[in-house]
Design a protein around this motif. Structure first.
Motif, PDB file in Angstrom:
ATOM      1  N   ASN A   7      -4.362   9.653  10.755  1.00 17.99           N
ATOM      2  CA  ASN A   7      -4.706   8.346  10.172  1.00 17.99           C
ATOM      3  C   ASN A   7      -6.012   8.404   9.394  1.00 17.99           C
ATOM      4  O   ASN A   7      -6.177   7.721   8.374  1.00 17.99           O
ATOM      5  CB  ASN A   7      -4.802   7.283  11.262  1.00 17.99           C
ATOM      6  N   ASP A   8      -6.950   9.214   9.880  1.00 18.95           N
ATOM      7  CA  ASP A   8      -8.254   9.331   9.215  1.00 18.95           C
ATOM      8  C   ASP A   8      -8.219  10.271   8.016  1.00 18.95           C
ATOM      9  O   ASP A   8      -9.201  10.317   7.253  1.00 18.95           O
ATOM     10  CB  ASP A   8      -9.299   9.838  10.214  1.00 18.95           C
ATOM     11  N   ILE A  39       9.103  12.204   1.502  1.00 22.04           N
ATOM     12  CA  ILE A  39       9.822  11.732   2.693  1.00 22.04           C
ATOM     13  C   ILE A  39       9.111  12.189   3.955  1.00 22.04           C
ATOM     14  O   ILE A  39       8.932  11.412   4.905  1.00 22.04           O
ATOM     15  CB  ILE A  39      11.285  12.228   2.669  1.00 22.04           C
ATOM     16  N   HIS A  40       8.697  13.462   3.975  1.00 17.42           N
ATOM     17  CA  HIS A  40       7.986  13.978   5.154  1.00 17.42           C
ATOM     18  C   HIS A  40       6.697  13.189   5.397  1.00 17.42           C
ATOM     19  O   HIS A  40       6.410  12.800   6.539  1.00 17.42           O
ATOM     20  CB  HIS A  40       7.659  15.459   4.974  1.00 17.42           C
ATOM     21  N   TYR A  68       3.457   9.151   8.391  1.00 20.16           N
ATOM     22  CA  TYR A  68       2.521   8.037   8.346  1.00 20.16           C
ATOM     23  C   TYR A  68       3.091   6.744   8.920  1.00 20.16           C
ATOM     24  O   TYR A  68       2.373   5.973   9.567  1.00 20.16           O
ATOM     25  CB  TYR A  68       2.057   7.791   6.910  1.00 20.16           C
ATOM     26  N   PHE A  69       4.376   6.479   8.691  1.00 20.41           N
ATOM     27  CA  PHE A  69       4.926   5.177   9.055  1.00 20.41           C
ATOM     28  C   PHE A  69       5.714   5.198  10.364  1.00 20.41           C
ATOM     29  O   PHE A  69       5.818   4.181  11.037  1.00 20.41           O
ATOM     30  CB  PHE A  69       5.787   4.640   7.910  1.00 20.41           C
ATOM     31  N   LEU A  70       6.258   6.352  10.736  1.00 19.51           N
ATOM     32  CA  LEU A  70       6.888   6.460  12.052  1.00 19.51           C
ATOM     33  C   LEU A  70       5.885   6.927  13.100  1.00 19.51           C
ATOM     34  O   LEU A  70       6.051   6.650  14.290  1.00 19.51           O
ATOM     35  CB  LEU A  70       8.067   7.441  12.014  1.00 19.51           C
ATOM     36  N   GLY A  71       4.866   7.631  12.654  1.00 13.74           N
ATOM     37  CA  GLY A  71       3.890   8.206  13.571  1.00 13.74           C
ATOM     38  C   GLY A  71       4.240   9.645  13.912  1.00 13.74           C
ATOM     39  O   GLY A  71       5.393  10.075  13.801  1.00 13.74           O
TER      40      GLY A  71
END
Length: 310
Positions: A272-273, A287-288, A293-296
């Motif tokens: 995240n940072d 896609i990766h 980023y959005f699924l974690g």
């Protein structure tokens, strides 16, 4: 003026390997060569220092410098401070210098600040030959060519650098890094030179065979360091408008190596940072990054594992 070469070798508990490293250099040595070998013993707890001491008694151009353990970066930085040659070559204490390396160096009048050599990388199950062409590049040309060929051009042992460039620009290895310090240092060097010479001459053998090799293990700190350095290089390549897909792939690979880390929430914070927004990448890479980023990280690694098990 004849060139003087300083070879800086860092050692930590390498009593089983340092003989071969030193012998590979000594076997090429003649009185005509102006050479110093600085072996930085980074607080070894085995018999490395005793072995090296025997070499210093036999060969005046080999010097042993003992220090309290502080990591490979602090050892290399100490070597830079002690070096007196106008060119520097860094080695790890289990690398092997290629035959005729010294001959190729001393019989050429180098008038360039950075020269990259060919190398052979030996892993447990694979051997990779990286043979470069004889060429002189601008920095942009060099980076563009190496990135297109997807070559790890920053390997310690794979390049000669002018000591003057290091001193004038206060270059040093980042002692806060446990991993990717070689890449960060090399990119800092690249930013300080105007041209890069490559040669087909073989420089060294990189032997990635030890079970305890730090390059074979991952930890939260190493993932953190690699992600940060990788992100910085992606941003740097963007400023040069160069293809950064090679380092985007490395970024994604580092995330995948987190699968063996117990606390993925800490890895998630690192990601995240240090999110990347590359200038141009293909749809597969997008896609990766979207999934990461959005699924974690936890869900991304779970999907990867499920796909592999199908």
């Amino acid at each position: 003026m004849n060139n003087k070469l300083s070879i800086i070798i860092t050692v930590y508990n390498l009593e089983k390997y340092i003989d071969k490293t030193l012998d590979s250099i000594i076997s090429q040595m003649t009185e005509a060569y102006n050479l110093e070998i600085l072996v930085i013993n980074d607080g070894s707890t085995d018999n490395s220092a005793d072995k090296i001491e025997l070499y210093t008694k036999k060969y005046a151009y080999i010097k042993l410098i003992n220090k309290i353990n502080g990591g490979v970066c602090s050892a290399r930085n100490l070597g830079i401070k002690k070096a007196t040659g106008n060119y520097i070559l860094f080695l790890d204490g289990d690398d092997i210098i290629a035959n005729h390396f010294l001959e190729n160096f001393f019989f050429k009048r180098l008038n360039i600040d950075l020269m990259i050599g060919s190398r052979i990388i030996k892993n447990k199950n694979t051997t990779q030959e990286i043979i470069l062409t004889d060429n002189i590049y601008t920095v942009n040309q060099f980076l563009s060519d190496m990135l297109k060929q997807r070559i790890n051009f920053w390997n310690i042992g794979g390049y000669l650098i002018s000591r003057e460039i290091i001193l004038e620009n206060n270059l040093e290895f980042n002692e806060n890094l446990e991993s990717a310090e070689d890449l960060e240092f090399f990119i800092n060097v690249i930013k300080c030179v105007e041209q890069v010479k490559t040669t087909s001459n073989l420089f060294f053998y990189y032997l990635n065979l030890r079970e305890d090799s730090i390059s074979l293990t991952f930890s939260e700190k190493k993932i953190n360091d690699q992600i940060i350095v990788c992100k910085d290089n992606i941003n740097y390549l963007d400023t040069l408008e160069l293809d950064n897909s090679f380092f985007v792939d490395k970024y994604i690979h580092i995330v995948n190596e987190a699968k063996n880390i117990r606390d993925l929430s800490r890895i998630q914070k690192i990601i995240n940072d240090n999110k990347i927004v590359p200038r141009k990448i293909g749809i597969k890479r997008k896609i990766h990054l979207y999934l990461i980023y959005f699924l974690g990280v936890k869900n991304y690694l779970y999907l990867k594992r499920m796909k592999k098990e199908k």
